[in-house]
Design a protein around this motif. Sequence first.
Motif, PDB file in Angstrom:
ATOM      1  N   HIS A 126       0.663   3.568  -2.504  1.00 38.41           N
ATOM      2  CA  HIS A 126      -0.273   4.636  -2.932  1.00 38.41           C
ATOM      3  C   HIS A 126       0.417   5.844  -3.551  1.00 38.41           C
ATOM      4  O   HIS A 126       0.094   6.994  -3.222  1.00 38.41           O
ATOM      5  CB  HIS A 126      -1.191   5.049  -1.771  1.00 38.41           C
ATOM      6  CG  HIS A 126      -2.274   4.046  -1.492  1.00 38.41           C
ATOM      7  ND1 HIS A 126      -3.472   4.050  -2.158  1.00 38.41           N
ATOM      8  CD2 HIS A 126      -2.320   2.991  -0.641  1.00 38.41           C
ATOM      9  CE1 HIS A 126      -4.223   3.047  -1.718  1.00 38.41           C
ATOM     10  NE2 HIS A 126      -3.538   2.377  -0.796  1.00 38.41           N
ATOM     11  N   ASP A 178       0.812  -1.217   0.000  1.00 43.37           N
ATOM     12  CA  ASP A 178       0.000   0.000   0.000  1.00 43.37           C
ATOM     13  C   ASP A 178       0.851   1.274   0.000  1.00 43.37           C
ATOM     14  O   ASP A 178       0.800   2.080   0.921  1.00 43.37           O
ATOM     15  CB  ASP A 178      -1.003  -0.047   1.165  1.00 43.37           C
ATOM     16  CG  ASP A 178      -2.008  -1.176   0.947  1.00 43.37           C
ATOM     17  OD1 ASP A 178      -1.665  -2.346   1.223  1.00 43.37           O
ATOM     18  OD2 ASP A 178      -3.107  -0.877   0.456  1.00 43.37           O
ATOM     19  N   HIS A 220      -3.783  -4.231   1.762  1.00 48.42           N
ATOM     20  CA  HIS A 220      -5.148  -3.733   1.626  1.00 48.42           C
ATOM     21  C   HIS A 220      -5.743  -3.132   2.902  1.00 48.42           C
ATOM     22  O   HIS A 220      -6.460  -2.143   2.827  1.00 48.42           O
ATOM     23  CB  HIS A 220      -6.055  -4.857   1.105  1.00 48.42           C
ATOM     24  CG  HIS A 220      -7.433  -4.461   0.733  1.00 48.42           C
ATOM     25  ND1 HIS A 220      -7.717  -3.453  -0.172  1.00 48.42           N
ATOM     26  CD2 HIS A 220      -8.646  -4.935   1.146  1.00 48.42           C
ATOM     27  CE1 HIS A 220      -9.046  -3.340  -0.301  1.00 48.42           C
ATOM     28  NE2 HIS A 220      -9.618  -4.212   0.490  1.00 48.42           N
ATOM     29  N   ASP A 234      -1.747  -2.103  -4.175  1.00 47.71           N
ATOM     30  CA  ASP A 234      -1.979  -0.672  -3.999  1.00 47.71           C
ATOM     31  C   ASP A 234      -0.634   0.068  -4.074  1.00 47.71           C
ATOM     32  O   ASP A 234      -0.267   0.817  -3.171  1.00 47.71           O
ATOM     33  CB  ASP A 234      -2.755  -0.342  -2.710  1.00 47.71           C
ATOM     34  CG  ASP A 234      -4.247  -0.640  -2.840  1.00 47.71           C
ATOM     35  OD1 ASP A 234      -4.695  -1.025  -3.947  1.00 47.71           O
ATOM     36  OD2 ASP A 234      -4.976  -0.486  -1.841  1.00 47.71           O
ATOM     37  N   HIS A 259      -4.254  -1.736   5.516  1.00 50.40           N
ATOM     38  CA  HIS A 259      -3.504  -0.648   6.148  1.00 50.40           C
ATOM     39  C   HIS A 259      -3.374  -0.873   7.654  1.00 50.40           C
ATOM     40  O   HIS A 259      -3.739  -0.022   8.476  1.00 50.40           O
ATOM     41  CB  HIS A 259      -4.155   0.710   5.851  1.00 50.40           C
ATOM     42  CG  HIS A 259      -4.017   1.130   4.414  1.00 50.40           C
ATOM     43  ND1 HIS A 259      -3.267   2.197   4.009  1.00 50.40           N
ATOM     44  CD2 HIS A 259      -4.511   0.580   3.264  1.00 50.40           C
ATOM     45  CE1 HIS A 259      -3.325   2.309   2.688  1.00 50.40           C
ATOM     46  NE2 HIS A 259      -4.071   1.330   2.212  1.00 50.40           N
TER      47      HIS A 259
END
Length: 286
Positions: free
Chosen positions: A12, A10, A206, A48, A208
């Motif tokens: 991002h 993640d 996913h 992610d 977090h």
Amino acid sequence: MATKILHISDLHFEAQPETLYPGVNQHLRVAAELLAAEHPDLIIVSGDLTSHGSRNRKELEMARDWLLRLDAPVLAVPGNHDLGANPLRGQEYPETEAYEFLALRKTNYGSVFSPEPVTMHDLPTVAVIGIALREEDPDGALPRLESTLDSVTKPVILVGHYPLAPTRATGPLATFAFHEFIPHTASRLRRVIASHPVVRLYAAGHVHACTAQPLAPHCLQVTAGGLGPGPSLYRVYTISGAQLHFETRFGTGPLGFWEQLVPEFDYAPEYHLGHHHERNGQQTLY
Ligand SMILES: [Fe+2]
Ligand SMILES: [Fe+2]
């Protein structure tokens, strides 16, 4: 010699201007120095990589270039922000989870990272396998995974984006898991893992949060926080002999996440960073 694997999740990455998680690219720039200094044999990324990658190919290229600079082999899988999980989510969240009605190799993720739904990195002590999953498995990932697992003779670390076992009993993660993303396909993946004792670790993202739960008698599920938006941490797996030791180290970004998205939820350190046994422990490989 021990094998060292880093597990990050993640990230991002966002094209400028950052809208979802302002400051995220700078956190990742600093984190890259920590990761490179670890000199791992492999870096696994459980999805992610971006916030809008299925809509904006440039973000996936940013993630790819950042990974290249870490100077280590990488095995990545897409998350719902990189490869839309299903058409319904795509309609509901067209900016962040656009669904691409295309063969995997033609999607943004498939063209920047891997056109194959199942990828493998073979290390001396363990086989690391990644799976790119969308609801109803249009890419044929599950049959590919099954035949790969049938032929592998080493213990396996399987990398996917979505946790399959519940991660937290309370708060936002009591309901946020795979259900709205890959509801049917997740149970099929779980059956594949249950019937292949060679899979010893399922490394996901996913949610977090840093979590660890048994997924099958032979398999531990772990998640690795959110290196960019938070909680900013990464996992280190050291394999020596029949044991995989895991520990958790801090990145340089925020240590929370869910309190920003869910106003009625107060920040709780262990909810995000994991209880001691979730951060550090071991899993038998043989
Ligand atoms: Fe995420
Ligand atoms: Fe996700």
